[in-house]
Write an enzyme that holds these catalytic residues in place. Structure first.
Site, PDB file in Angstrom:
ATOM      1  N   ARG A   1     -47.932 -42.636  11.047  1.00  0.00           N
ATOM      2  CA  ARG A   1     -48.212 -42.159  12.406  1.00  0.00           C
ATOM      3  C   ARG A   1     -48.127 -43.308  13.416  1.00  0.00           C
ATOM      4  O   ARG A   1     -47.599 -43.152  14.515  1.00  0.00           O
ATOM      5  CB  ARG A   1     -49.595 -41.507  12.439  1.00  0.00           C
ATOM      6  CG  ARG A   1     -49.904 -40.859  13.760  1.00  0.00           C
ATOM      7  CD  ARG A   1     -51.143 -39.979  13.669  1.00  0.00           C
ATOM      8  NE  ARG A   1     -51.469 -39.478  14.989  1.00  0.00           N
ATOM      9  CZ  ARG A   1     -52.648 -39.653  15.580  1.00  0.00           C
ATOM     10  NH1 ARG A   1     -53.612 -40.286  14.962  1.00  0.00           N
ATOM     11  NH2 ARG A   1     -52.849 -39.181  16.784  1.00  0.00           N
TER      12      ARG A   1
ATOM     13  N   HIS B   1     -45.732 -43.537  16.666  1.00  0.00           N
ATOM     14  CA  HIS B   1     -46.239 -43.766  18.018  1.00  0.00           C
ATOM     15  C   HIS B   1     -45.678 -45.050  18.630  1.00  0.00           C
ATOM     16  O   HIS B   1     -45.644 -45.187  19.845  1.00  0.00           O
ATOM     17  CB  HIS B   1     -47.775 -43.789  18.024  1.00  0.00           C
ATOM     18  CG  HIS B   1     -48.380 -42.429  18.011  1.00  0.00           C
ATOM     19  ND1 HIS B   1     -49.168 -41.962  19.039  1.00  0.00           N
ATOM     20  CD2 HIS B   1     -48.314 -41.423  17.114  1.00  0.00           C
ATOM     21  CE1 HIS B   1     -49.563 -40.723  18.768  1.00  0.00           C
ATOM     22  NE2 HIS B   1     -49.052 -40.376  17.591  1.00  0.00           N
TER      23      HIS B   1
ATOM     24  N   ASN C   1     -53.017 -42.273  22.264  1.00  0.00           N
ATOM     25  CA  ASN C   1     -53.085 -43.181  21.123  1.00  0.00           C
ATOM     26  C   ASN C   1     -54.511 -43.522  20.693  1.00  0.00           C
ATOM     27  O   ASN C   1     -54.702 -44.210  19.691  1.00  0.00           O
ATOM     28  CB  ASN C   1     -52.323 -44.470  21.428  1.00  0.00           C
ATOM     29  CG  ASN C   1     -50.834 -44.252  21.454  1.00  0.00           C
ATOM     30  OD1 ASN C   1     -50.313 -43.370  20.776  1.00  0.00           O
ATOM     31  ND2 ASN C   1     -50.133 -45.032  22.249  1.00  0.00           N
TER      32      ASN C   1
ATOM     33  N   HIS D   1     -46.678 -36.641   9.237  1.00  0.00           N
ATOM     34  CA  HIS D   1     -48.059 -37.061   9.491  1.00  0.00           C
ATOM     35  C   HIS D   1     -49.017 -36.606   8.398  1.00  0.00           C
ATOM     36  O   HIS D   1     -50.107 -37.118   8.275  1.00  0.00           O
ATOM     37  CB  HIS D   1     -48.559 -36.482  10.832  1.00  0.00           C
ATOM     38  CG  HIS D   1     -47.984 -37.144  12.035  1.00  0.00           C
ATOM     39  ND1 HIS D   1     -46.666 -37.042  12.367  1.00  0.00           N
ATOM     40  CD2 HIS D   1     -48.569 -37.890  12.992  1.00  0.00           C
ATOM     41  CE1 HIS D   1     -46.456 -37.722  13.475  1.00  0.00           C
ATOM     42  NE2 HIS D   1     -47.594 -38.247  13.888  1.00  0.00           N
TER      43      HIS D   1
END
Length: 157
Positions: free
Chosen positions: A21, A25, A53, A153
């Site tokens: 993840r 990001h 985040n 994820h």
């Protein structure tokens, strides 16, 4: 580095999913440049502190710091944090039963990070499917790739 990754995964079994993840990001908004790892400063809110985040777990950040420290001791100023993050994510995928894939090295780490630069570049839980499709399409992904990235994820769960 492999020992660091394995030990972290054993100590905290959600590290693999979190690392994948974290890579997502980092890469989706501005390319894989480790800008997500940069901390905010008094006059700059960094990407890692952007609202979207704030839910990123701490274990992957700790993993990258540990791996970077170990690598710096054996080969200073050689391996970028962005390469470490990419390799760590791949190694977790393999460790948790996924397929091995090559990671091409040579990424350069960003020296700047701004929360405002990622606005609208990462999917939000409240987005409609059409909005998500448009968001991923803007980064060059088709629907099948969007589903694969979104589903990744859940690795290790």
């Amino acid at each position: 580095m492999q020992e660091t990754i394995t030990n972290k995964q054993i100590a905290s079994p959600t590290t693999g999913a979190g690392t994948l993840r974290l890579l997502f990001h980092d890469c989706l908004p501005n390319g894989c440049d480790a800008s997500i790892l940069i901390s905010s400063a008094p006059f700059n809110k960094a990407e890692r502190d952007a609202d979207i985040n704030l839910s990123l777990p701490g274990d992957p950040f700790d993993l990258i710091v540990r791996a970077k420290t170990a690598l710096e001791l054996s080969c200073p100023n050689t391996v970028s944090c962005s390469d470490i993050l990419a390799v760590a994510a791949r190694d977790h995928v393999v460790m948790l039963g996924g397929s091995y894939y090559n990671v091409f090295l040579g990424r350069k780490d960003s020296r700047s990070s701004q929360a405002s630069s990622i606005e609208g570049k990462l999917p939000k839980p409240s987005m409609k499917m059409s909005q998500m499709i448009d968001l991923f399409a803007a980064s060059g992904f088709n629907v099948q790739e969007m589903v694969a990235l979104s589903g990744a994820h859940t690795i290790g769960f």
